[in-house]
Scaffold this motif. Structure first.
Motif, PDB file in Angstrom:
ATOM      1  N   LEU A  65       2.484   8.443   4.526  1.00 46.92           N
ATOM      2  CA  LEU A  65       1.031   8.411   4.665  1.00 46.92           C
ATOM      3  C   LEU A  65       0.705   9.316   5.850  1.00 46.92           C
ATOM      4  CD1 LEU A  65       0.337   4.563   4.419  1.00 46.92           C
ATOM      5  CD2 LEU A  65       0.400   6.242   2.559  1.00 46.92           C
ATOM      6  N   ALA A  66      -0.284  10.203   5.690  1.00 42.81           N
ATOM      7  CA  ALA A  66      -0.544  11.165   6.754  1.00 42.81           C
ATOM      8  C   ALA A  66      -2.017  11.498   6.893  1.00 42.81           C
ATOM      9  CB  ALA A  66       0.233  12.452   6.486  1.00 42.81           C
ATOM     10  N   ILE A  88       3.489  13.540  -0.133  1.00 42.68           N
ATOM     11  CA  ILE A  88       2.683  13.043   0.992  1.00 42.68           C
ATOM     12  C   ILE A  88       1.344  12.540   0.469  1.00 42.68           C
ATOM     13  CG2 ILE A  88       1.523  13.690   3.139  1.00 42.68           C
ATOM     14  CD1 ILE A  88       3.800  15.870   3.393  1.00 42.68           C
ATOM     15  N   GLU A  89       0.963  11.350   0.930  1.00 46.38           N
ATOM     16  CA  GLU A  89      -0.338  10.780   0.608  1.00 46.38           C
ATOM     17  C   GLU A  89      -1.259  11.035   1.794  1.00 46.38           C
ATOM     18  OE1 GLU A  89      -0.022   6.708  -0.980  1.00 46.38           O
ATOM     19  OE2 GLU A  89       2.142   7.136  -1.134  1.00 46.38           O
ATOM     20  N   TRP A  90      -2.264  11.879   1.589  1.00 49.71           N
ATOM     21  CA  TRP A  90      -3.197  12.240   2.654  1.00 49.71           C
ATOM     22  C   TRP A  90      -4.262  11.157   2.744  1.00 49.71           C
ATOM     23  CZ3 TRP A  90      -0.902  15.744   5.323  1.00 49.71           C
ATOM     24  CH2 TRP A  90      -0.064  16.668   4.699  1.00 49.71           C
ATOM     25  N   VAL A  91      -4.357  10.547   3.905  1.00 47.42           N
ATOM     26  CA  VAL A  91      -5.248   9.413   4.116  1.00 47.42           C
ATOM     27  C   VAL A  91      -6.295   9.803   5.159  1.00 47.42           C
ATOM     28  CG1 VAL A  91      -5.389   6.969   4.742  1.00 47.42           C
ATOM     29  CG2 VAL A  91      -3.336   7.848   3.593  1.00 47.42           C
ATOM     30  N   GLU A  92      -7.517  10.029   4.688  1.00 47.60           N
ATOM     31  CA  GLU A  92      -8.606  10.476   5.570  1.00 47.60           C
ATOM     32  C   GLU A  92      -8.767   9.570   6.791  1.00 47.60           C
ATOM     33  OE1 GLU A  92     -10.735  13.156   5.338  1.00 47.60           O
ATOM     34  OE2 GLU A  92      -9.762  13.922   3.531  1.00 47.60           O
ATOM     35  N   SER A  93      -8.616   8.258   6.589  1.00 44.60           N
ATOM     36  CA  SER A  93      -8.862   7.312   7.681  1.00 44.60           C
ATOM     37  C   SER A  93      -7.816   7.388   8.793  1.00 44.60           C
ATOM     38  CB  SER A  93      -8.961   5.884   7.141  1.00 44.60           C
ATOM     39  OG  SER A  93      -7.744   5.495   6.542  1.00 44.60           O
ATOM     40  N   LEU A  94      -6.728   8.127   8.605  1.00 44.28           N
ATOM     41  CA  LEU A  94      -5.744   8.279   9.673  1.00 44.28           C
ATOM     42  C   LEU A  94      -6.169   9.305  10.716  1.00 44.28           C
ATOM     43  CD1 LEU A  94      -2.350   7.968   7.774  1.00 44.28           C
ATOM     44  CD2 LEU A  94      -3.310   6.397   9.477  1.00 44.28           C
ATOM     45  N   LEU A 105      -2.788  -0.290   6.656  1.00 43.05           N
ATOM     46  CA  LEU A 105      -2.183   0.618   5.684  1.00 43.05           C
ATOM     47  C   LEU A 105      -0.696   0.311   5.507  1.00 43.05           C
ATOM     48  CD1 LEU A 105      -3.872   3.985   6.716  1.00 43.05           C
ATOM     49  CD2 LEU A 105      -4.077   2.872   4.481  1.00 43.05           C
ATOM     50  N   ALA A 106       0.002   0.095   6.601  1.00 38.37           N
ATOM     51  CA  ALA A 106       1.437  -0.189   6.531  1.00 38.37           C
ATOM     52  C   ALA A 106       1.714  -1.491   5.792  1.00 38.37           C
ATOM     53  CB  ALA A 106       2.031  -0.238   7.935  1.00 38.37           C
ATOM     54  N   ARG A 107       0.921  -2.501   6.037  1.00 38.97           N
ATOM     55  CA  ARG A 107       1.135  -3.804   5.401  1.00 38.97           C
ATOM     56  C   ARG A 107       1.024  -3.736   3.877  1.00 38.97           C
ATOM     57  NH1 ARG A 107      -2.233  -7.076   9.745  1.00 38.97           N
ATOM     58  NH2 ARG A 107      -0.506  -7.766  11.068  1.00 38.97           N
ATOM     59  N   ARG A 108       0.295  -2.769   3.368  1.00 40.87           N
ATOM     60  CA  ARG A 108       0.107  -2.639   1.915  1.00 40.87           C
ATOM     61  C   ARG A 108       1.242  -1.897   1.228  1.00 40.87           C
ATOM     62  NH1 ARG A 108      -5.703  -0.293   2.581  1.00 40.87           N
ATOM     63  NH2 ARG A 108      -6.580  -1.952   3.818  1.00 40.87           N
ATOM     64  N   CYS A 109       2.174  -1.369   1.999  1.00 40.99           N
ATOM     65  CA  CYS A 109       3.244  -0.542   1.442  1.00 40.99           C
ATOM     66  C   CYS A 109       4.507  -1.365   1.261  1.00 40.99           C
ATOM     67  CB  CYS A 109       3.524   0.643   2.354  1.00 40.99           C
ATOM     68  SG  CYS A 109       2.131   1.752   2.495  1.00 40.99           S
ATOM     69  N   LEU A 110       4.863  -1.597   0.043  1.00 40.12           N
ATOM     70  CA  LEU A 110       6.066  -2.385  -0.235  1.00 40.12           C
ATOM     71  C   LEU A 110       7.236  -1.455  -0.524  1.00 40.12           C
ATOM     72  CD1 LEU A 110       4.501  -5.215  -2.408  1.00 40.12           C
ATOM     73  CD2 LEU A 110       5.027  -5.224   0.035  1.00 40.12           C
ATOM     74  N   VAL A 116       4.421   7.099   8.754  1.00 41.36           N
ATOM     75  CA  VAL A 116       3.001   7.337   8.981  1.00 41.36           C
ATOM     76  C   VAL A 116       2.901   8.450  10.011  1.00 41.36           C
ATOM     77  CG1 VAL A 116       0.802   6.389   9.742  1.00 41.36           C
ATOM     78  CG2 VAL A 116       2.393   4.943   8.447  1.00 41.36           C
ATOM     79  N   ALA A 117       2.244   9.551   9.623  1.00 39.95           N
ATOM     80  CA  ALA A 117       2.113  10.709  10.506  1.00 39.95           C
ATOM     81  C   ALA A 117       0.665  10.850  10.939  1.00 39.95           C
ATOM     82  CB  ALA A 117       2.582  11.976   9.793  1.00 39.95           C
ATOM     83  N   GLY A 118       0.461  10.949  12.257  1.00 40.87           N
ATOM     84  CA  GLY A 118      -0.903  11.025  12.747  1.00 40.87           C
ATOM     85  C   GLY A 118      -1.012  11.553  14.151  1.00 40.87           C
ATOM     86  N   HIS A 119      -1.913  10.959  14.895  1.00 41.76           N
ATOM     87  CA  HIS A 119      -2.370  11.481  16.175  1.00 41.76           C
ATOM     88  C   HIS A 119      -2.245  10.443  17.289  1.00 41.76           C
ATOM     89  CE1 HIS A 119      -4.456  14.557  13.742  1.00 41.76           C
ATOM     90  NE2 HIS A 119      -4.669  13.557  12.916  1.00 41.76           N
TER      91      HIS A 119
END
Length: 178
Positions: A65-66, A88-94, A105-110, A116-119
């Motif tokens: 997720l990025a 890669i799943e681009w997630v605007e909210s990140l 977001l992490a809790r929903r990933c089984l 998770v790549a971000g800032h």
């Protein structure tokens, strides 16, 4: 006696690892319009490639997720040139995310291994908050600073277990360590 970190399962009941990657060093002097469009600098490109080579020697990542910001995309492009990343799943909210957003977001990933790549500052805040104090050198470094291009790997009993102080710190890797 085995520690829970020694157990590995596959499937929905897998003991999950959460990897948090901060984008590599960006170029503040480049010609870009919005902060969102800021690219990597030469040092950042080199650091991302080093992190990709490091990740190539680690267990496979199941999901990414990025943030869609340019500097994150360029970081993952260079990381992925050296290791096998899933789509890669681009997630605007990140982009500009809160700690709660990242944790939700992490809790929903089984999956077994989530990247998770971000800032910053959120990547640092999430990593520092979720990590169980263990007194190790990595733990102390993580509490002080989360440099660009750095990666933390945490293990939890389950995705539902993600919470303050519940993550076992497996590693904290800075580009200068590679």
């Amino acid at each position: 006696m085995r520690r829970w970190s020694d157990w590995r399962k596959r499937g929905a009941d897998a003991i999950p690892d959460l990897l948090l990657l901060r984008h590599a060093k960006s170029d503040w002097h480049a010609d870009y319009g919005r902060d969102f469009d800021r690219p990597l600098n030469a040092r950042g490109r080199k650091a991302a490639e080093a992190m990709g080579k490091f990740l190539a020697k680690q267990p496979a990542i199941d999901r990414v997720l990025a943030s869609p910001a340019r500097r994150v995309a360029e970081t993952l492009d260079r990381v992925g040139a050296h290791c096998d990343l899933p789509e890669i799943e681009w997630v605007e909210s990140l982009y500009g995310a809160s700690q709660g957003t990242v944790v939700d977001l992490a809790r929903r990933c089984l999956v077994e291994r989530l990247l998770v790549a971000g800032h910053n500052p959120v990547t640092h805040m999430v990593a520092a908050t979720l990590t169980r104090p263990d007194g190790s050198e990595d733990w102390h470094m993580l509490q002080r600073k989360y440099p660009t291009g750095a990666l933390v790997e945490l293990r939890f009993m389950s995705w539902d277990d993600i919470g303050a102080g519940n993550g076992e710190l497996l590693r904290f890797v800075r580009p200068r360590d590679l």
